[in-house]
Enzyme design. Structure first.
Site, PDB file in Angstrom:
ATOM      1  N   GLU A   1       0.866  -1.450  -0.005  1.00  0.00           N
ATOM      2  CA  GLU A   1       0.240   0.128   0.117  1.00  0.00           C
ATOM      3  C   GLU A   1       1.035   1.160   0.066  1.00  0.00           C
ATOM      4  OE1 GLU A   1      -1.944  -1.410   3.664  1.00  0.00           O
ATOM      5  OE2 GLU A   1      -0.772   0.086   4.827  1.00  0.00           O
TER       6      GLU A   1
ATOM      7  N   LYS B   1       2.737   4.639   0.927  1.00  0.00           N
ATOM      8  CA  LYS B   1       3.412   5.052   2.452  1.00  0.00           C
ATOM      9  C   LYS B   1       2.958   6.789   2.363  1.00  0.00           C
ATOM     10  CE  LYS B   1       7.504   5.389   5.246  1.00  0.00           C
ATOM     11  NZ  LYS B   1       7.440   6.610   5.630  1.00  0.00           N
TER      12      LYS B   1
ATOM     13  N   ASP C   1       2.913  10.431   3.266  1.00  0.00           N
ATOM     14  CA  ASP C   1       3.852  11.184   3.903  1.00  0.00           C
ATOM     15  C   ASP C   1       3.264  12.268   4.874  1.00  0.00           C
ATOM     16  OD1 ASP C   1       6.288  12.253   4.630  1.00  0.00           O
ATOM     17  OD2 ASP C   1       6.744  13.264   2.761  1.00  0.00           O
TER      18      ASP C   1
ATOM     19  N   TYR D   1      -4.554   2.828   8.710  1.00  0.00           N
ATOM     20  CA  TYR D   1      -3.663   1.745   8.139  1.00  0.00           C
ATOM     21  C   TYR D   1      -3.243   0.548   9.005  1.00  0.00           C
ATOM     22  CZ  TYR D   1      -0.042   4.853   9.143  1.00  0.00           C
ATOM     23  OH  TYR D   1       0.848   5.928   9.612  1.00  0.00           O
TER      24      TYR D   1
ATOM     25  N   LYS E   1      11.220   3.134  -0.346  1.00  0.00           N
ATOM     26  CA  LYS E   1      11.224   4.606  -0.510  1.00  0.00           C
ATOM     27  C   LYS E   1      11.554   4.679  -2.131  1.00  0.00           C
ATOM     28  CE  LYS E   1      11.681   7.464   3.089  1.00  0.00           C
ATOM     29  NZ  LYS E   1      10.907   8.342   3.561  1.00  0.00           N
TER      30      LYS E   1
ATOM     31  N   CYS F   1      11.148  49.212  -4.348  1.00  0.00           N
ATOM     32  CA  CYS F   1      10.266  48.162  -4.984  1.00  0.00           C
ATOM     33  C   CYS F   1      10.358  48.284  -6.364  1.00  0.00           C
ATOM     34  CB  CYS F   1       8.688  48.959  -4.522  1.00  0.00           C
ATOM     35  SG  CYS F   1       7.301  48.237  -5.428  1.00  0.00           S
TER      36      CYS F   1
ATOM     37  N   CYS G   1       7.033  50.521  -7.943  1.00  0.00           N
ATOM     38  CA  CYS G   1       6.858  51.891  -7.597  1.00  0.00           C
ATOM     39  C   CYS G   1       7.992  52.852  -7.058  1.00  0.00           C
ATOM     40  CB  CYS G   1       5.655  52.180  -6.608  1.00  0.00           C
ATOM     41  SG  CYS G   1       6.422  51.650  -4.705  1.00  0.00           S
TER      42      CYS G   1
ATOM     43  N   CYS H   1       6.997  46.311   0.555  1.00  0.00           N
ATOM     44  CA  CYS H   1       7.093  47.762   0.044  1.00  0.00           C
ATOM     45  C   CYS H   1       5.970  48.423   0.901  1.00  0.00           C
ATOM     46  CB  CYS H   1       6.664  47.557  -1.255  1.00  0.00           C
ATOM     47  SG  CYS H   1       5.951  49.406  -2.207  1.00  0.00           S
TER      48      CYS H   1
ATOM     49  N   CYS I   1       1.612  52.216  -3.723  1.00  0.00           N
ATOM     50  CA  CYS I   1       2.247  51.121  -4.812  1.00  0.00           C
ATOM     51  C   CYS I   1       1.361  50.487  -5.719  1.00  0.00           C
ATOM     52  CB  CYS I   1       3.275  50.203  -4.244  1.00  0.00           C
ATOM     53  SG  CYS I   1       3.730  48.904  -5.322  1.00  0.00           S
TER      54      CYS I   1
HETATM   55  S1  IVH Z   1       2.146   0.636   9.011  1.00  0.00           S
HETATM   56  C1  IVH Z   1       4.653  -0.050  13.241  1.00  0.00           C
HETATM   57  N1  IVH Z   1       1.334   1.730   6.663  1.00  0.00           N
HETATM   58  O1  IVH Z   1       5.420   5.615   7.748  1.00  0.00           O
HETATM   59  C2  IVH Z   1       4.263   0.781  12.041  1.00  0.00           C
HETATM   60  N2  IVH Z   1       2.768   3.077   8.194  1.00  0.00           N
HETATM   61  O2  IVH Z   1       8.280   5.502   8.353  1.00  0.00           O
HETATM   62  C3  IVH Z   1       3.435   0.348  10.992  1.00  0.00           C
HETATM   63  N3  IVH Z   1       3.314   5.371   7.326  1.00  0.00           N
HETATM   64  O3  IVH Z   1       5.218   5.791  11.672  1.00  0.00           O
HETATM   65  C4  IVH Z   1       2.983   1.488  10.216  1.00  0.00           C
HETATM   66  N4  IVH Z   1       2.062   4.992   5.456  1.00  0.00           N
HETATM   67  O4  IVH Z   1       3.588   6.769  10.361  1.00  0.00           O
HETATM   68  C5  IVH Z   1       2.078   2.070   7.875  1.00  0.00           C
HETATM   69  N5  IVH Z   1       0.523   2.653   4.889  1.00  0.00           N
HETATM   70  C6  IVH Z   1       1.308   2.763   5.909  1.00  0.00           C
HETATM   71  C7  IVH Z   1       1.740   3.939   6.098  1.00  0.00           C
HETATM   72  C8  IVH Z   1       2.517   4.153   7.176  1.00  0.00           C
HETATM   73  C9  IVH Z   1       2.741   5.881   6.402  1.00  0.00           C
HETATM   74  C10 IVH Z   1       3.985   6.210   8.361  1.00  0.00           C
HETATM   75  C11 IVH Z   1       3.700   5.605   9.561  1.00  0.00           C
HETATM   76  C12 IVH Z   1       5.014   5.227  10.318  1.00  0.00           C
HETATM   77  C13 IVH Z   1       6.039   5.775   9.185  1.00  0.00           C
HETATM   78  C14 IVH Z   1       7.439   5.079   9.382  1.00  0.00           C
END
Ligand code: IVH
Length: 703
Positions: free
Chosen positions: A112, A114, A116, A223, A311, A405, A408, A423, A428
């Site tokens: 799934e 990740k 941010d 999640y 990543k 500026c 003006c 400014c 202006c």
């Molecule tokens: S599972 C034990 N699933 O990524 C932690 N984490 O870099 C299990 N994160 O602290 C987390 N998307 O905040 C999981 N689909 C996802 C995620 C996810 C983002 C974050 C989470 C974790 C951090 C680690």
């Protein structure tokens, strides 16, 4: 309607609104229009007002509690909120797979996105949302319940089949579009923009005022299992399906994979569409799907052995800074902009990128002629990531922020506490064009057909040399105005008529709209509302004791914006504006035009007990409902039992030990009847003319 009928209707309305919130915010499949929704909401609001005894902090009307917290309470995570071990290549994932296959047998994977954002734990008791906590150091996080409650996709109550006690974990994020808009606004108001959506989300959760958090475009994806209530699912996939059934937003994309080669394919598939989500994703998460293996596999200091993060390398493009120009915004903020050799990045052609301010340029040491890497912050806003120093020829020029500026010729000054230079010449043109556009904006005076381009033209042709000139425009001449933009003439024509009507309507808009419209630095819509609630007219702001009080309060260290929920800098900015020669001229001119914007009056939500929650117990000298009514009229809420959200326990005679124990456990302050009366006395409204008990907002109609 009898009380019983009212309660029944309230419950039905809450369920109905919750259902529509879910359809709209979680499933993006609304089944009714805004107007019908508003009708339901209004009906609930008025019933709740008429029947304060049926109040519930988890009613959909109570998302923004208005409470301003001094600091966040601490929440313990048990088990701790872990992190994830990261991999950067398929090779590393193969190692992971080999390790897992040595330990267990007969498992599958789930992949799934990740997300941010900021990790969050959401707790429910008896199906009701009770607490949201950040990860913190993993063991102890911050209680950010009031801010998280404002996120409309978070269910406040769960269906009956959800466990009585439940904790789920997930990620709060800021949508990419929302991030772009927020940053535009931050820059326009002279603040340092957020570096990326994650920082913006984290900053939003740490807002002391939930009303501010409510304005931030936050959302959530869950999640992971939390401390309670997620035990019985055989697989992660099943658990996520249950989360979805219970009304939680879950990842819009996931893939079950039989083996590691399936995982690679899934990661590639996700990688190709990773810029298409409304949240930023910085990788993929690979999880063992069968939960019975989690204990067997255990965890390292970093995170569980049943999951790995993968990543993606961020996309970037190389180009050349061909020049650096300076743009002047509505508050006079002068922003340096890199003019780039056009280059394609993540699906669009980039030719400009904001450099924010001189400090930022110096920090990155960006010079004219430099080769640079550009990335998209939040996948939306192009930004210079770094200079490719090896490519320097020596011919690059160091940019110096101009002292005057570019439009003006007025002096650019750096105000105390700001990173930006401004400014400060109110005449202006560039500034005036943007101020005029803001003045006419939807949350300001809502003047139709006065957008950026028309504002430019009106100022350019000398038809407007001050924002108030829109009230003395020659409408007939305006209809003849050429607003064509590609060489072909185009008359403004009937657009002038609609504009005239909305200009007329703007005369009687309330104080907060006007205060926002004026475009004073640091005064956004929320600040304007807060200030307007404490004043009657714009003229009152010039020597406002309340605003001065904010400054003084700040001097006594630790005093927390008690008088007005407004930052010192904003209060200063308002006083400076109305104290300036221009401010005086502005007020005088407004008077001549016969425009006197009036406050809508102080709503209960801005009341002294605003957002404070009470539980009343034991016997008091007056009937309990009477006190409840008084608390609500002062903006407070009344709950039936003590929870972590209860601020005060009012303990009468013969108070039971269980209540006081609960209060101690949740850090609720225990007060007696005398103290409550004291607090209520402070809440007695002064402007009774424009108020009703119960906090209904009554607008003064003047014209
Ligand atoms: S599972 C034990 N699933 O990524 C932690 N984490 O870099 C299990 N994160 O602290 C987390 N998307 O905040 C999981 N689909 C996802 C995620 C996810 C983002 C974050 C989470 C974790 C951090 C680690």
């Amino acid at each position: 309607m009898t009380d019983l009928e009212a309660r029944d209707r309230i419950e039905r309305l809450r369920a109905e609104i919750n259902r529509h919130d879910r359809l709209y915010y979680v499933e993006a499949k609304p089944v009714i229009g805004d107007r019908d929704y508003d009708l339901l909401y209004e009906e609930l609001l008025s019933l709740e007002r008429a029947h304060p005894e049926f109040a519930d902090p988890n009613s959909p009307t109570q998302r923004v509690s208005g409470e301003i917290t001094g600091q966040f309470a601490q929440v313990v995570h048990d088990p701790p909120m872990q992190s994830l071990d990261k991999t950067h290549s398929f090779g590393e994932l193969e190692d992971f797979d080999s390790f897992v296959r040595r330990e267990i047998d007969g498992f599958t994977y789930s992949v799934e996105p990740k997300i941010d954002g900021v990790s969050i734990a959401l707790r429910y008791e008896n199906g009701a949302f009770v607490c949201a906590a950040t990860r913190g150091n993993g063991r102890i996080g911050d209680d950010v319940t009031a801010n998280v409650r404002t996120i409309r996709s978070i269910p406040l109550s769960l269906p009956p089949d959800a466990p009585a006690r439940l904790e789920v974990r997930g990620e709060i994020y800021m949508t990419r579009d929302g991030f772009a808009k927020l940053n535009e606004q931050e820059e326009a108001e002279g603040r340092e923009p957020f570096a990326n959506p994650r920082n913006a989300a984290a900053g939003s959760l740490k807002q002391l005022d939930p009303r501010e958090a409510a304005r931030r475009p936050l959302d959530v994806v869950v999640y992971n299992a939390g401390s309670e209530g997620c035990g019985e699912f055989a697989t992660h996939t099943e658990m996520i399906a249950a989360f979805r059934r219970w009304g939680f937003p879950v990842s819009p994309w996931s893939k079950k994979c039989a083996d590691i080669s399936g995982v690679f394919a899934a990661i590639d598939e996700l990688g190709a569409m990773r810029h298409d989500f409304r949240f930023e994703i910085d990788g993929a998460v690979v999880k063992i799907d069968e939960r019975r293996f989690y204990d067997v596999l255990g965890a390292t200091a970093h995170g569980p052995r049943w999951a790995r993060a993968y990543k993606y390398t961020p996309e970037r493009a190389e180009t050349v800074v061909e020049g650096i120009t300076v743009q002047v915004g509505r508050t006079g903020v002068a922003t340096p902009v890199a003019e780039l050799r056009p280059v394609e990045l993540a699906g669009s052609v980039i030719s400009r990128s904001t450099l924010h301010n001189a400090d930022q340029i110096a920090r990155q040491d960006v010079r004219i002629g430099d080769s640079v890497w550009i990335v998209k912050a939040g996948d939306v806003i192009p930004a210079i990531d770094s200079v490719i120093v090896e490519k320097r020829t020596g011919a690059e020029k160091i940019f110096e922020m101009p002292r005057f500026c570019p439009v003006c010729g007025g002096e650019l000054v750096r105000l105390e506490g700001e990173v930006a230079v401004r400014c400060v010449n109110p005449a202006c043109k560039a500034q005036l064009q943007r101020r005029l556009e803001h003045f006419a904006g939807r949350n300001a005076l809502d003047i139709k057909n006065l957008g950026g381009r028309v504002a430019d033209i009106l100022v350019e042709r000398g038809l407007v040399s001050d924002i108030l000139d829109v009230f003395s425009l020659d409408w007939r001449a305006l209809a003849e105005l050429d607003v064509g933009d590609d060489g072909a003439p185009r008359k403004f024509g009937r657009n002038a008529d609609a504009m005239r009507k909305s200009v007329e309507a703007a005369r009687s808009l309330p104080l907060d709209r006007w205060l926002f419209a004026v475009g004073i630095p640091l005064v956004g819509a929320t600040v304007a509302k807060a200030i307007a609630a404490e004043h009657d007219t714009l003229a009152d702001l010039k020597d406002s004791v309340v605003l001065k009080g904010v400054l003084e309060n700040d001097l006594k260290k630790g005093a927390e914006r008690k008088i007005l929920p407004v930052k010192v800098e904003a209060a200063k900015s308002v006083l400076a504006f109305f104290g300036s020669a221009y401010g005086e001229k502005f007020l005088a001119r407004l008077g001549e035009l016969g425009i006197v914007p009036r406050s809508r009056g102080k709503a209960a939500e801005g009341g002294v007990l605003s957002g404070k929650s009470f539980v009343i117990t034991g016997s008091l000298s007056r009937p309990r409902p009477e006190y409840e009514e008084m608390i609500r009229a002062a903006g407070g809420t009344v709950q039936s039992s003590v929870s972590s959200r209860t601020r005060y326990l009012v303990a009468g005679e013969n108070t039971g030990a269980s209540k006081t124990e609960a209060a101690k456990k949740h850090g609720t302050e225990i007060i007696d009847e005398g103290k409550l009366l004291e607090m209520l006395a402070a809440a007695v409204p002064e402007k009774s003319g424009s108020e009703k008990s119960g906090g209904e907002i009554v607008q003064d109609v003047l014209f």
